[in-house]
Design an enzyme around this catalytic site. Structure first.
Site, PDB file in Angstrom:
ATOM      1  N   GLU A  26       0.833  -1.195   0.000  1.00 36.50           N
ATOM      2  CA  GLU A  26       0.000   0.000   0.000  1.00 36.50           C
ATOM      3  C   GLU A  26       0.863   1.239   0.000  1.00 36.50           C
ATOM      4  O   GLU A  26       1.947   1.257   0.569  1.00 36.50           O
ATOM      5  CB  GLU A  26      -0.883   0.039   1.256  1.00 36.50           C
ATOM      6  CG  GLU A  26      -2.049  -0.901   1.198  1.00 36.50           C
ATOM      7  CD  GLU A  26      -3.067  -0.593   2.296  1.00 36.50           C
ATOM      8  OE1 GLU A  26      -3.710  -1.533   2.761  1.00 36.50           O
ATOM      9  OE2 GLU A  26      -3.199   0.586   2.673  1.00 36.50           O
ATOM     10  N   HIS A  72      -4.761   6.604   0.112  1.00 37.76           N
ATOM     11  CA  HIS A  72      -4.000   5.357   0.189  1.00 37.76           C
ATOM     12  C   HIS A  72      -4.524   4.375  -0.834  1.00 37.76           C
ATOM     13  O   HIS A  72      -5.633   4.526  -1.343  1.00 37.76           O
ATOM     14  CB  HIS A  72      -3.968   4.779   1.609  1.00 37.76           C
ATOM     15  CG  HIS A  72      -5.263   4.184   2.089  1.00 37.76           C
ATOM     16  ND1 HIS A  72      -6.319   4.935   2.509  1.00 37.76           N
ATOM     17  CD2 HIS A  72      -5.649   2.893   2.226  1.00 37.76           C
ATOM     18  CE1 HIS A  72      -7.310   4.137   2.898  1.00 37.76           C
ATOM     19  NE2 HIS A  72      -6.938   2.883   2.735  1.00 37.76           N
ATOM     20  N   HIS A  74      -5.322   0.430  -2.252  1.00 37.68           N
ATOM     21  CA  HIS A  74      -5.781  -0.906  -1.843  1.00 37.68           C
ATOM     22  C   HIS A  74      -5.339  -1.895  -2.917  1.00 37.68           C
ATOM     23  O   HIS A  74      -5.947  -1.949  -3.977  1.00 37.68           O
ATOM     24  CB  HIS A  74      -7.315  -0.933  -1.726  1.00 37.68           C
ATOM     25  CG  HIS A  74      -7.839  -0.436  -0.424  1.00 37.68           C
ATOM     26  ND1 HIS A  74      -9.177  -0.480  -0.107  1.00 37.68           N
ATOM     27  CD2 HIS A  74      -7.210   0.091   0.644  1.00 37.68           C
ATOM     28  CE1 HIS A  74      -9.341   0.020   1.121  1.00 37.68           C
ATOM     29  NE2 HIS A  74      -8.167   0.383   1.587  1.00 37.68           N
ATOM     30  N   ASP A  85      -9.913   1.988   8.261  1.00 41.87           N
ATOM     31  CA  ASP A  85      -9.955   3.230   7.476  1.00 41.87           C
ATOM     32  C   ASP A  85     -11.024   4.167   8.031  1.00 41.87           C
ATOM     33  O   ASP A  85     -10.769   5.360   8.206  1.00 41.87           O
ATOM     34  CB  ASP A  85     -10.313   2.947   6.008  1.00 41.87           C
ATOM     35  CG  ASP A  85      -9.204   2.246   5.252  1.00 41.87           C
ATOM     36  OD1 ASP A  85      -8.049   2.290   5.708  1.00 41.87           O
ATOM     37  OD2 ASP A  85      -9.514   1.661   4.207  1.00 41.87           O
TER      38      ASP A  85
HETATM   39 ZN   LIG Z   1      -7.772   1.165   3.359  1.00 47.67          ZN
END
Ligand SMILES: [Zn+2]
Length: 124
Positions: A26, A72, A74, A85
């Site tokens: 990530e 971010h 995934h 999250d």
């Molecule tokens: Zn996430």
């Protein structure tokens, strides 16, 4: 009223690039706004990157009034925010982008601090 997040096209391209560069891990960062448009990304300092999660340490958030959100990736093609999250979004406020694999412009989602989907407007 439709809530929208405005992002500069160049920045969006760059975020997609970063997501691909970090794959299969990530990538996580903070988004900086200027005149109501997200213009810049700061890659999260001290972020933990791994296949399972990008952990944002809230104590390491930059003290910067222009930081208006986070981003971010995934790597698993799940575009929904995880429970972790959602917890983080609620602490931070602002807008949060999730970019899911395979990281095309259609794989970008925006959420508000409560985890509601928000429309994305790309500004050329
Ligand atoms: Zn996430």
């Amino acid at each position: 009223m439709v809530v929208k997040v405005r992002i500069r096209g160049e920045l969006l391209e760059y975020l997609l690039e970063l997501s691909r560069d970090f794959y299969p891990n990530e990538f996580a960062g903070f988004l900086r706004e200027k005149d109501g448009i997200l213009e810049e990304v700061l890659i999260a300092p001290g972020g933990h990157f791994g296949p399972a999660s990008a952990f944002f340490n809230t104590w390491l958030l930059p003290l910067d009034g222009e930081i208006k959100g986070t981003v971010h990736s995934h790597p698993d093609h799940v575009c929904q925010p995880s429970p972790q999250d959602l917890w983080f979004f609620s602490k931070f406020g602002g807008f949060h982008l999730i970019i899911c694999y395979p990281y095309s412009p259609e794989d970008v989602r925006a959420y508000d601090s409560e985890g509601n989907p928000v429309e994305i407007e790309v500004v050329p």
